[in-house]
Design a protein around this motif. Structure first.
Motif, short mmCIF file in Angstrom:
data_model
loop_
_atom_site.label_atom_id
_atom_site.label_comp_id
_atom_site.label_asym_id
_atom_site.label_seq_id
_atom_site.Cartn_x
_atom_site.Cartn_y
_atom_site.Cartn_z
N GLU A 1 4.06 1.33 16.10
CA GLU A 1 3.35 2.52 16.61
C GLU A 1 1.96 2.64 15.95
OE1 GLU A 1 6.21 5.51 16.21
OE2 GLU A 1 7.84 4.60 17.17
N VAL A 2 0.95 3.04 16.54
CA VAL A 2 -0.09 3.34 16.11
C VAL A 2 -0.41 4.91 16.29
CG1 VAL A 2 -2.93 3.03 15.86
CG2 VAL A 2 -0.99 1.21 16.52
N ASN A 3 -0.82 5.34 15.26
CA ASN A 3 -1.40 7.08 15.43
C ASN A 3 -2.66 7.38 14.99
OD1 ASN A 3 -0.34 9.73 16.27
ND2 ASN A 3 0.13 10.03 13.86
N CYS A 4 -2.93 8.45 15.37
CA CYS A 4 -4.35 8.82 15.04
C CYS A 4 -4.29 10.51 14.85
CB CYS A 4 -5.63 8.15 15.71
SG CYS A 4 -7.52 8.74 15.26
N GLU A 5 -4.67 10.91 13.76
CA GLU A 5 -4.86 12.68 13.68
C GLU A 5 -5.82 12.72 12.32
OE1 GLU A 5 -1.09 13.55 11.87
OE2 GLU A 5 0.05 13.13 13.85
N VAL A 6 -6.36 14.18 12.64
CA VAL A 6 -7.48 14.66 12.00
C VAL A 6 -6.82 15.95 11.00
CG1 VAL A 6 -9.58 16.15 11.93
CG2 VAL A 6 -9.21 14.12 13.63
N HIS A 7 -7.11 15.56 9.68
CA HIS A 7 -6.59 16.40 8.71
C HIS A 7 -7.88 16.87 7.79
CE1 HIS A 7 -2.65 15.91 9.82
NE2 HIS A 7 -2.72 14.53 9.47
N GLY B 1 -11.15 17.71 7.63
CA GLY B 1 -12.56 17.00 7.56
C GLY B 1 -12.20 15.52 7.43
N MET B 2 -10.89 14.86 7.57
CA MET B 2 -10.59 13.56 7.43
C MET B 2 -9.83 13.00 8.68
SD MET B 2 -11.85 12.64 4.36
CE MET B 2 -11.25 10.73 3.94
N VAL B 3 -10.02 12.02 9.15
CA VAL B 3 -9.19 11.17 10.02
C VAL B 3 -8.27 10.29 9.53
CG1 VAL B 3 -11.17 9.29 10.40
CG2 VAL B 3 -9.32 9.86 12.42
N GLU B 4 -7.28 10.42 9.93
CA GLU B 4 -5.67 9.53 9.41
C GLU B 4 -5.52 8.50 10.32
OE1 GLU B 4 -3.23 11.12 5.95
OE2 GLU B 4 -1.67 10.70 7.67
N VAL B 5 -5.27 7.34 9.87
CA VAL B 5 -4.91 6.29 11.10
C VAL B 5 -3.47 5.68 10.35
CG1 VAL B 5 -5.25 4.32 12.36
CG2 VAL B 5 -7.03 5.80 12.05
N SER B 6 -2.53 5.41 11.20
CA SER B 6 -1.13 4.96 10.72
C SER B 6 -0.81 3.90 11.68
CB SER B 6 -0.21 6.00 10.47
OG SER B 6 0.13 6.43 11.84
N VAL B 7 -0.29 2.89 10.92
CA VAL B 7 0.33 1.61 11.73
C VAL B 7 1.45 1.40 11.29
CG1 VAL B 7 0.32 -0.79 12.39
CG2 VAL B 7 -2.02 0.60 12.21
N LYS B 8 2.71 1.80 11.90
CA LYS B 8 4.13 1.70 11.69
C LYS B 8 4.75 0.57 12.39
CE LYS B 8 8.27 4.63 11.80
NZ LYS B 8 8.97 5.99 12.33
N ASP B 9 5.51 -0.12 11.46
CA ASP B 9 6.39 -1.19 12.14
C ASP B 9 7.93 -1.17 11.79
OD1 ASP B 9 7.23 -2.58 9.54
OD2 ASP B 9 5.03 -3.12 9.42
N GLU B 10 8.62 -1.97 12.15
CA GLU B 10 10.20 -2.00 11.87
C GLU B 10 10.44 -3.15 11.34
OE1 GLU B 10 11.61 1.11 15.59
OE2 GLU B 10 11.72 -1.18 15.78
N GLY B 11 9.68 -3.68 10.35
CA GLY B 11 9.81 -4.82 9.49
C GLY B 11 10.63 -4.59 8.47
N MET B 12 10.47 -5.88 7.83
CA MET B 12 11.57 -6.05 6.59
C MET B 12 11.33 -5.04 5.44
SD MET B 12 9.58 -9.49 5.10
CE MET B 12 9.47 -10.15 6.72
N GLY B 13 10.21 -4.50 5.24
CA GLY B 13 9.87 -3.36 4.17
C GLY B 13 9.35 -4.03 2.97
#
Length: 661
Positions: free
Chosen positions: A576-582, A584-596
């Protein structure tokens, strides 16, 4: 190699907190991570050494440490706290919180010592304390001494003390008894016999030992057989020491003599020992004012003095160790930016030891291409409270010599009476860096040379693939496409090595422009989809967001995080890829269901050439440069990268960037 079963915490406890009776056990079991001092693994050598000496001492000792005056004490001190009172909660407690009833008395003494004043000495001082469920009058003989936490840097106050309540009460009783029963000499001597201080009576100029209590006989290493003998015969080892001459002067002048921390060499258990004491030679006079004898009253402080000398020796050893390591130190008030640098720190930046240097003056000696990176790292460490660790070159102010240094620092939050400050160490890594630069130059040269044949090979493969698509030779077409994919992987790897070489030589170029980050993310996801044969990839709705950055390099960050999520996730899992603004900063996240990722590996994850080594990663290719490059690119864009992970559940990588102005 199997890991040692001995944990760092056990090693610290065995080395510094071993033994110590009840207080040693309490100190080992105390959760110091919940205090401002943090866990013992992060404590300074000076603090650990002082606590080790204190716990093993049989003399009452107490320590206040740090700006919060966090408390430590040993078994010998513990009885002074009484029952149902301050013990055991006094351990690890703030000084002011523990001693409200006497804080106005002792706080000025603490401040005097910490501010560079002389050590204090108080004898038979009345300091009432709350213990045994009531406020008691307690008398103390004590010394407050500063314990440094580095060259010229106060760390805490060591109290070497002795509760003298019993002695004072005894002396008060003695005075009352002498007044009331002046005629009863035998009764007076009986009371003095068990006094906790050493008392002896000498008569005549010959200094005949007329009376000696148990304590003084114990110190002399003698029995009652010495009573009636001249002092110089009873204790022959005094011959070459100053005491006989001092007593002769007291007898002649009729004036008392006071000695503080005076050393005497006395025979005890058939060998000569050092004995330290605070004492008075008090002349006894008849009705005509003539001196007829001398009374000795001595408080034996041998263990206290020896302990203090051990602490002083430990401090000196620590100072010499820092000097031998050639480490520079600095201190900066985060509000006023007042800056204090050690002589070695000034030397590394090309200044003379006697010169006053400011923070801006030090920063100005960093080459321009590295200066902004250092400023950003400092401000980020101050703003976030994270540890500061960075390597950069310096051009000496006076000598114009190029040096490479490594700086390690930390933000220390404000405390009562003290503002927040940022301080740490600076090490000279010039030779190490030269070796690395030679290696990077070699990697860059080899990578550059490899690009030319790979580019040609890539072109030929594309031509062959185009031709084979017009034929029905499926096997050859498939083989060529696989070969083309491997060439692209190798090109990506070589470009990574080239980027490392450019980053670390300060030659990286940023083509800054305003562009829509949401569109860039969507493009990279579409480019990645052909490789997603066994994973599902979703992009959460992302509002249009513009940033001012190098589009290609930010694209490589997104691509690298997606590639890692695919590589380290089992087949059939979601990304899952997500993009949000907080704010004055943009925050991008890449979430996986891997081994950790294990917590201990997260700290090193963004270091150059670091790879998580597990049985699951053995067959996954890579050199550990992708995340390092991501972190460096984001740092050059005033952004940051971090990760949250849970073993067996998966990982979420985040990065943030400032919005376009």
């Amino acid at each position: 190699m199997q890991p040692s079963p001995e944990t760092p915490t056990q090693t610290f406890q065995q080395t510094y907190f071993d033994g110590g009776g009840e207080m040693g056990a309490l100190t080992r079991s105390y959760d110091w991570s919940k205090t401002v001092l943090g866990p013992p693994e992060h404590w300074s050598q000076s603090l650990l050494t002082t606590i080790s000496i204190m716990l093993k001492s049989r003399f009452p000792m107490f320590l206040w440490w740090g700006t919060e005056l966090i408390q430590f004490y040993n078994d010998a001190y513990r009885p002074s706290l009484g029952n149902d009172g301050k013990h055991p909660k006094a351990l690890g407690q703030h000084g002011e919180e523990c001693w409200p009833e006497i804080w106005p008395v002792i706080k000025p003494l603490i401040d005097q010592v910490l501010s560079g004043g002389p050590s204090t000495w108080s004898e038979d001082q009345l300091i009432p304390i709350y213990r045994n469920n009531r406020l008691e009058d307690v008398y103390w003989t004590f010394s407050y001494s500063k314990v440094n936490d580095g060259p010229g840097k106060p760390g805490g106050v060591l109290v070497i003390c002795s509760e003298t309540t019993e002695k004072v009460n005894t002396l008060q009783k003695m005075e009352k008894t002498v007044t009331e029963l002046a005629a009863s000499e035998s009764r007076l001597r009986y009371m003095l016999a068990d006094a906790p201080v050493a008392i002896a009576l000498f008569s005549g100029k010959e200094l005949l030992i007329e009376a000696a209590n148990k304590k003084v006989l114990e110190v002399w290493g003698k029995t009652e057989e010495v009573i009636g003998k001249p002092l110089h015969i009873a204790i022959p080892e005094l011959k070459d020491q100053p005491f006989l001459q001092i007593m002769n002067t007291v007898f002649t002048t009729g004036k008392p003599f006071h000695g503080n921390e005076v050393k005497a060499i006395l025979e005890q258990n058939h060998k000569l020992e050092e004995v330290y004491s605070n004492f008075v030679y008090q002349p006894l006079k008849n009705a005509d004012g003539e001196t007829t004898g001398i009374v000795l009253i001595a408080n034996i402080i041998t263990e206290q003095v020896i302990t203090r000398k051990k602490v002083e020796q430990a401090e000196e050893m620590l100072r010499l160790s820092i000097e031998a390591a050639n480490v520079g130190t600095w201190y900066m008030d985060v509000n006023t930016r007042d800056f204090i640098a050690s002589s070695r720190m000034k030397e590394l930046y090309g200044y003379y030891p006697h010169e006053e240097v400011s923070y801006d003056a030090v920063i100005s000696q960093i080459p321009e291409e590295h200066r902004n990176k250092v400023r950003l790292a400092v401000e980020q460490a101050i703003a976030s409270g994270e540890s500061y660790s960075i390597e950069h070159p310096v051009i000496g102010h006076h000598d114009q010599t190029l040096r490479w240094v490594r700086a390690l620092g930390k933000l220390y939050p404000p405390t009562v009476g003290h503002t927040a400050h940022f301080s740490g160490l600076t090490l000279d890594i010039t030779e190490q860096k030269r070796d690395e630069m030679r290696k990077n130059d070699f990697i860059g040269m080899v990578s550059h040379e490899l690009k030319t044949p790979l580019t040609s090979l890539n072109g030929y493969l594309q031509l062959l693939i185009a031709r084979m698509k017009k034929t029905e030779d499926v096997f050859t077409l498939t083989s060529l496409e696989k070969a083309h994919l491997q060439v692209k992987k190798m090109s990506t790897m070589i470009n990574g090595f080239l980027n490392i070489s450019r980053l670390e030589s300060g030659k990286i170029h940023l083509d800054m422009q305003v562009f829509d980050l949401d569109q860039l993310i969507a493009e990279i996801i579409e480019e990645t989809r052909p490789t997603l044969q066994h994973h599902s990839l979703t992009l959460s709705p992302c509002n249009p967001v513009s940033i001012y950055a190098d589009r290609e390099k930010i694209g490589s960050v997104v691509s690298n995080l997606l590639s890692n999520a695919i590589k380290y996730s089992p087949k059939g899992k979601k990304i899952e890829v997500n993009c949000e603004v907080h704010e004055g900063m943009v925050e991008v996240s890449v979430k996986d269901e891997g081994m950790g990722i294990k917590p201990q590996a997260i700290e090193k994850l963004f270091e150059r050439f670091y790879r998580v080594e597990t049985k699951h990663t053995q067959n996954i290719s890579g050199f550990g440069i992708g995340l390092y490059l991501c972190a460096e690119i984001l740092l050059h864009h005033s952004g940051k990268i971090w990760v949250e992970s849970e073993i067996g559940v998966g990982s979420t990588f985040y990065f943030s960037l400032p919005l376009a102005p």
